[in-house]
Scaffold this motif. Structure first.
Motif, PDB file in Angstrom:
ATOM      1  N   ILE A 161     -16.197  -1.028   4.071  1.00 43.43           N
ATOM      2  CA  ILE A 161     -15.979   0.374   4.056  1.00 43.43           C
ATOM      3  C   ILE A 161     -15.471   0.574   5.611  1.00 43.43           C
ATOM      4  O   ILE A 161     -14.237   1.123   5.923  1.00 43.43           O
ATOM      5  CB  ILE A 161     -17.191   1.141   3.938  1.00 43.43           C
ATOM      6  CG1 ILE A 161     -17.820   1.140   2.608  1.00 43.43           C
ATOM      7  CG2 ILE A 161     -17.076   2.678   4.269  1.00 43.43           C
ATOM      8  CD1 ILE A 161     -19.066   1.802   2.160  1.00 43.43           C
ATOM      9  N   LEU A 162     -16.332   0.291   6.650  1.00 40.20           N
ATOM     10  CA  LEU A 162     -15.754   0.619   7.918  1.00 40.20           C
ATOM     11  C   LEU A 162     -14.787  -0.429   8.430  1.00 40.20           C
ATOM     12  O   LEU A 162     -14.052  -0.076   9.292  1.00 40.20           O
ATOM     13  CB  LEU A 162     -17.299   0.542   8.873  1.00 40.20           C
ATOM     14  CG  LEU A 162     -18.370   1.424   8.609  1.00 40.20           C
ATOM     15  CD1 LEU A 162     -19.299   1.402   9.543  1.00 40.20           C
ATOM     16  CD2 LEU A 162     -17.667   2.673   8.735  1.00 40.20           C
ATOM     17  N   LYS A 163     -14.998  -1.702   7.951  1.00 39.42           N
ATOM     18  CA  LYS A 163     -14.124  -2.577   8.734  1.00 39.42           C
ATOM     19  C   LYS A 163     -12.945  -3.331   7.697  1.00 39.42           C
ATOM     20  O   LYS A 163     -12.594  -4.323   7.871  1.00 39.42           O
ATOM     21  CB  LYS A 163     -14.886  -3.798   9.137  1.00 39.42           C
ATOM     22  CG  LYS A 163     -16.000  -3.274  10.118  1.00 39.42           C
ATOM     23  CD  LYS A 163     -16.279  -4.112  11.164  1.00 39.42           C
ATOM     24  CE  LYS A 163     -17.168  -3.662  12.316  1.00 39.42           C
ATOM     25  NZ  LYS A 163     -18.541  -3.619  12.464  1.00 39.42           N
ATOM     26  N   ARG A 164     -12.583  -2.488   6.881  1.00 38.49           N
ATOM     27  CA  ARG A 164     -11.742  -2.746   5.689  1.00 38.49           C
ATOM     28  C   ARG A 164      -9.996  -3.081   6.497  1.00 38.49           C
ATOM     29  O   ARG A 164      -9.602  -4.128   6.012  1.00 38.49           O
ATOM     30  CB  ARG A 164     -11.525  -2.037   4.818  1.00 38.49           C
ATOM     31  CG  ARG A 164     -10.164  -2.077   3.742  1.00 38.49           C
ATOM     32  CD  ARG A 164     -10.308  -1.179   2.580  1.00 38.49           C
ATOM     33  NE  ARG A 164     -11.271  -1.094   1.896  1.00 38.49           N
ATOM     34  CZ  ARG A 164     -11.373  -1.701   0.707  1.00 38.49           C
ATOM     35  NH1 ARG A 164     -10.382  -2.615   0.420  1.00 38.49           N
ATOM     36  NH2 ARG A 164     -12.315  -1.779  -0.266  1.00 38.49           N
ATOM     37  N   GLU A 165      -9.882  -2.082   7.348  1.00 33.99           N
ATOM     38  CA  GLU A 165      -8.500  -2.460   8.129  1.00 33.99           C
ATOM     39  C   GLU A 165      -8.389  -3.666   8.720  1.00 33.99           C
ATOM     40  O   GLU A 165      -7.501  -4.330   8.696  1.00 33.99           O
ATOM     41  CB  GLU A 165      -8.084  -1.003   8.885  1.00 33.99           C
ATOM     42  CG  GLU A 165      -8.027   0.021   7.993  1.00 33.99           C
ATOM     43  CD  GLU A 165      -7.477   1.408   9.100  1.00 33.99           C
ATOM     44  OE1 GLU A 165      -6.372   1.168   9.534  1.00 33.99           O
ATOM     45  OE2 GLU A 165      -8.422   2.230   9.299  1.00 33.99           O
ATOM     46  N   GLN A 166      -9.727  -3.901   9.343  1.00 33.57           N
ATOM     47  CA  GLN A 166      -9.532  -5.222  10.393  1.00 33.57           C
ATOM     48  C   GLN A 166      -9.567  -6.341   9.497  1.00 33.57           C
ATOM     49  O   GLN A 166      -8.717  -7.286   9.964  1.00 33.57           O
ATOM     50  CB  GLN A 166     -10.907  -5.275  11.179  1.00 33.57           C
ATOM     51  CG  GLN A 166     -10.802  -4.208  12.247  1.00 33.57           C
ATOM     52  CD  GLN A 166     -11.491  -2.875  12.067  1.00 33.57           C
ATOM     53  OE1 GLN A 166     -11.478  -2.298  10.829  1.00 33.57           O
ATOM     54  NE2 GLN A 166     -11.855  -2.391  12.917  1.00 33.57           N
ATOM     55  N   ASN A 207     -10.417  -1.803  17.005  1.00 37.90           N
ATOM     56  CA  ASN A 207     -11.715  -2.105  17.344  1.00 37.90           C
ATOM     57  C   ASN A 207     -12.100  -1.354  18.886  1.00 37.90           C
ATOM     58  O   ASN A 207     -13.331  -1.233  18.936  1.00 37.90           O
ATOM     59  CB  ASN A 207     -11.782  -3.499  17.944  1.00 37.90           C
ATOM     60  CG  ASN A 207     -11.896  -4.465  16.577  1.00 37.90           C
ATOM     61  OD1 ASN A 207     -12.283  -3.817  15.571  1.00 37.90           O
ATOM     62  ND2 ASN A 207     -11.519  -5.793  16.734  1.00 37.90           N
ATOM     63  N   LYS A 208     -10.999  -0.723  19.455  1.00 38.50           N
ATOM     64  CA  LYS A 208     -11.515  -0.055  20.605  1.00 38.50           C
ATOM     65  C   LYS A 208     -11.905   1.403  20.198  1.00 38.50           C
ATOM     66  O   LYS A 208     -12.578   2.096  20.986  1.00 38.50           O
ATOM     67  CB  LYS A 208      -9.957   0.196  21.502  1.00 38.50           C
ATOM     68  CG  LYS A 208     -10.094   0.848  22.655  1.00 38.50           C
ATOM     69  CD  LYS A 208      -9.064   0.941  23.689  1.00 38.50           C
ATOM     70  CE  LYS A 208      -9.062   1.428  24.907  1.00 38.50           C
ATOM     71  NZ  LYS A 208      -7.956   1.376  25.631  1.00 38.50           N
ATOM     72  N   ARG A 209     -11.675   1.916  19.026  1.00 46.08           N
ATOM     73  CA  ARG A 209     -12.103   3.112  18.691  1.00 46.08           C
ATOM     74  C   ARG A 209     -13.822   3.050  18.227  1.00 46.08           C
ATOM     75  O   ARG A 209     -14.215   4.004  18.022  1.00 46.08           O
ATOM     76  CB  ARG A 209     -11.371   3.390  17.083  1.00 46.08           C
ATOM     77  CG  ARG A 209     -10.199   4.195  17.234  1.00 46.08           C
ATOM     78  CD  ARG A 209      -9.610   4.806  15.896  1.00 46.08           C
ATOM     79  NE  ARG A 209     -10.245   3.934  14.897  1.00 46.08           N
ATOM     80  CZ  ARG A 209      -9.608   3.936  13.602  1.00 46.08           C
ATOM     81  NH1 ARG A 209      -8.357   4.545  13.468  1.00 46.08           N
ATOM     82  NH2 ARG A 209      -9.715   3.378  12.631  1.00 46.08           N
TER      83      ARG A 209
END
Length: 122
Positions: A86-91, A118-120
């Motif tokens: 969910i939270l780290k899908r884009e990464q 990751n800065k976000r």
């Protein structure tokens, strides 16, 4: 044995996808830090990778353990957990994109995009 769904939640909460530059290599990796080494050993047993332990901070702080995966282990982990992230899908998707390209300019662009995500704090 841990499920893919559990691992995705664990990575969303405790993990960090990043892209590191090491001499002439630019490569994606997954880091998971936790004071409970047993769960990290289970992940390593399934996917490979390595675990290191460190003691930082004050004397009464626990030792923390870091699982690290790159290359083949990382690719397998991402393919297994991507549907559940969910939270780290884009990464995770950027890591896969990085593994597909050989172009240095494209890799540097992906590294910058990862840095911004990751800065976000995601």
């Amino acid at each position: 044995m841990i499920s893919k769904e559990y691992l995705a939640g664990f990575v969303d909460g405790e993990g960090c996808f990043n892209i590191t530059r090491c001499r002439t290599w630019i490569l994606p990796r997954l880091l998971i830090t936790n004071t409970n080494v047993d769960i990290l050993k289970q992940i390593k047993g399934i996917y490979g990778g390595d675990i290191s332990s460190r003691k930082n901070g004050k004397d009464n702080w626990k030792v923390f353990n870091m699982y690290r995966a790159s290359c083949k282990a990382l690719k397998t982990i991402i393919k297994d957990i991507l549907p559940y992230l969910i939270l780290k899908r884009e990464q995770a998707e950027l890591c896969l994109e990085m593994m597909k390209t050989k172009d240095i300019d494209q890799k540097l662009n992906i590294k910058e995009r990862m840095h911004i995500l990751n800065k976000r704090g995601i």
